[in-house]
Design a protein around this motif. Structure first.
Motif, PDB file in Angstrom:
ATOM      1  N   THR A   9      84.046   1.929 -32.451  1.00 44.12           N
ATOM      2  CA  THR A   9      82.770   1.232 -32.571  1.00 44.12           C
ATOM      3  C   THR A   9      81.636   2.167 -32.160  1.00 44.12           C
ATOM      4  O   THR A   9      81.870   3.234 -31.591  1.00 44.12           O
ATOM      5  CB  THR A   9      82.732  -0.024 -31.674  1.00 44.12           C
ATOM      6  OG1 THR A   9      82.883   0.385 -30.309  1.00 44.12           O
ATOM      7  CG2 THR A   9      83.821  -1.014 -32.046  1.00 44.12           C
ATOM      8  N   ALA A  10      80.436   1.741 -32.448  1.00 45.56           N
ATOM      9  CA  ALA A  10      79.224   2.441 -32.014  1.00 45.56           C
ATOM     10  C   ALA A  10      78.194   1.379 -31.688  1.00 45.56           C
ATOM     11  O   ALA A  10      78.144   0.324 -32.333  1.00 45.56           O
ATOM     12  CB  ALA A  10      78.715   3.364 -33.103  1.00 45.56           C
ATOM     13  N   ASP A  11      77.386   1.629 -30.693  1.00 49.37           N
ATOM     14  CA  ASP A  11      76.413   0.647 -30.234  1.00 49.37           C
ATOM     15  C   ASP A  11      74.980   0.937 -30.661  1.00 49.37           C
ATOM     16  O   ASP A  11      74.136   0.051 -30.624  1.00 49.37           O
ATOM     17  CB  ASP A  11      76.459   0.547 -28.707  1.00 49.37           C
ATOM     18  CG  ASP A  11      77.823   0.102 -28.210  1.00 49.37           C
ATOM     19  OD1 ASP A  11      78.426  -0.790 -28.837  1.00 49.37           O
ATOM     20  OD2 ASP A  11      78.292   0.656 -27.201  1.00 49.37           O
ATOM     21  N   ILE A  12      74.680   2.173 -31.039  1.00 53.13           N
ATOM     22  CA  ILE A  12      73.308   2.508 -31.403  1.00 53.13           C
ATOM     23  C   ILE A  12      73.064   2.195 -32.881  1.00 53.13           C
ATOM     24  O   ILE A  12      73.994   2.205 -33.687  1.00 53.13           O
ATOM     25  CB  ILE A  12      72.983   3.987 -31.098  1.00 53.13           C
ATOM     26  CG1 ILE A  12      73.845   4.936 -31.929  1.00 53.13           C
ATOM     27  CG2 ILE A  12      73.112   4.276 -29.599  1.00 53.13           C
ATOM     28  CD1 ILE A  12      73.445   6.393 -31.845  1.00 53.13           C
ATOM     29  N   PRO A  13      71.813   1.923 -33.264  1.00 57.36           N
ATOM     30  CA  PRO A  13      71.509   1.687 -34.674  1.00 57.36           C
ATOM     31  C   PRO A  13      71.805   2.931 -35.511  1.00 57.36           C
ATOM     32  O   PRO A  13      71.535   4.063 -35.088  1.00 57.36           O
ATOM     33  CB  PRO A  13      70.011   1.381 -34.680  1.00 57.36           C
ATOM     34  CG  PRO A  13      69.707   0.915 -33.296  1.00 57.36           C
ATOM     35  CD  PRO A  13      70.641   1.690 -32.406  1.00 57.36           C
ATOM     36  N   ALA A  14      72.360   2.696 -36.695  1.00 55.94           N
ATOM     37  CA  ALA A  14      72.643   3.763 -37.659  1.00 55.94           C
ATOM     38  C   ALA A  14      71.979   3.382 -38.976  1.00 55.94           C
ATOM     39  O   ALA A  14      72.213   2.289 -39.499  1.00 55.94           O
ATOM     40  CB  ALA A  14      74.140   3.944 -37.841  1.00 55.94           C
ATOM     41  N   LEU A  15      71.142   4.268 -39.497  1.00 55.86           N
ATOM     42  CA  LEU A  15      70.384   3.999 -40.716  1.00 55.86           C
ATOM     43  C   LEU A  15      70.667   5.060 -41.765  1.00 55.86           C
ATOM     44  O   LEU A  15      70.917   6.218 -41.432  1.00 55.86           O
ATOM     45  CB  LEU A  15      68.883   3.999 -40.410  1.00 55.86           C
ATOM     46  CG  LEU A  15      68.402   3.075 -39.297  1.00 55.86           C
ATOM     47  CD1 LEU A  15      66.934   3.341 -38.990  1.00 55.86           C
ATOM     48  CD2 LEU A  15      68.604   1.628 -39.692  1.00 55.86           C
ATOM     49  N   PHE A  16      70.583   4.660 -43.036  1.00 52.03           N
ATOM     50  CA  PHE A  16      70.749   5.596 -44.140  1.00 52.03           C
ATOM     51  C   PHE A  16      69.400   5.843 -44.797  1.00 52.03           C
ATOM     52  O   PHE A  16      68.690   4.906 -45.175  1.00 52.03           O
ATOM     53  CB  PHE A  16      71.733   5.061 -45.184  1.00 52.03           C
ATOM     54  CG  PHE A  16      71.993   6.046 -46.291  1.00 52.03           C
ATOM     55  CD1 PHE A  16      72.924   7.056 -46.107  1.00 52.03           C
ATOM     56  CD2 PHE A  16      71.304   5.982 -47.479  1.00 52.03           C
ATOM     57  CE1 PHE A  16      73.152   7.984 -47.115  1.00 52.03           C
ATOM     58  CE2 PHE A  16      71.524   6.904 -48.485  1.00 52.03           C
ATOM     59  CZ  PHE A  16      72.455   7.909 -48.305  1.00 52.03           C
TER      60      PHE A  16
END
Length: 177
Positions: free
Chosen positions: A125-132
């Motif tokens: 999992t990852a908790d930080i926002p990820a944007l494309f």
């Protein structure tokens, strides 16, 4: 198509949610860029950052240790697509203390096709926002930083574009919204 009242059918379009970021500096790329959030991993923005650094990762693909990881601490990283999964990139930035990651397409001529970032099969999992971000947008940001000899851009994110009059929207001239 979905069924409606009285036997009528309606065509429904599902558009991905967009997150807008406004580049404040350097001035030659002072535009509002749109990005799409990861579909099934990563966090959401709980805070609006009025002025935060957008730091291009070194190496750009961010698939392992970063040579400039110290500068990503408490900032937002700009990463390029390729080399490993979107989730792996997000976790590398998170492990370096980044507040979010913006992953631009590695096709620098891509000015209209958003990729859906999905979870890999590792159960991590990852908790930080990820944007494309579109490839052309990422390329133009990196190119401007190189031309000015700057280690990062200054951005505001997320930006509520619905409250900005259309004539004031500073959209990149190479991108159609």
């Amino acid at each position: 198509m979905v069924p409606g009242a009285a036997g009528r059918w309606f065509l429904v379009f599902w558009l991905p949610a967009y997150v807008a970021a406004h580049v404040l500096s350097p001035g030659d790329i002072r535009y509002i860029f749109t990005a799409t959030p990861a579909k099934d991993f990563g966090g959401i923005f709980h805070t609006r950052y009025e002025q935060i650094h957008l730091v291009p990762a070194e190496p750009p693909e961010a698939c392992g240790e970063l040579s400039n990881g110290f500068f990503i601490q408490d900032q937002i990283a700009l990463v390029e697509r390729g080399g490993c999964s979107f989730l792996s990139k997000t976790r590398v930035i998170q492990e370096h203390g980044g507040r979010a990651v913006i992953i631009s397409d590695n096709a620098v001529d891509n000015d209209s096709f958003y990729v859906e970032m999905i979870q890999d099969s590792t159960q991590r999992t990852a908790d930080i926002p990820a944007l494309f971000l579109l490839g052309r947008d990422g390329y133009m940001i990196r190119r401007s930083l190189e031309q000015h000899g700057l280690p990062w851009a200054i951005i505001s994110i997320p930006v509520n574009v619905t409250s900005i009059p259309t004539f004031e929207l500073l959209q990149p001239p190479w991108t159609f919204w």
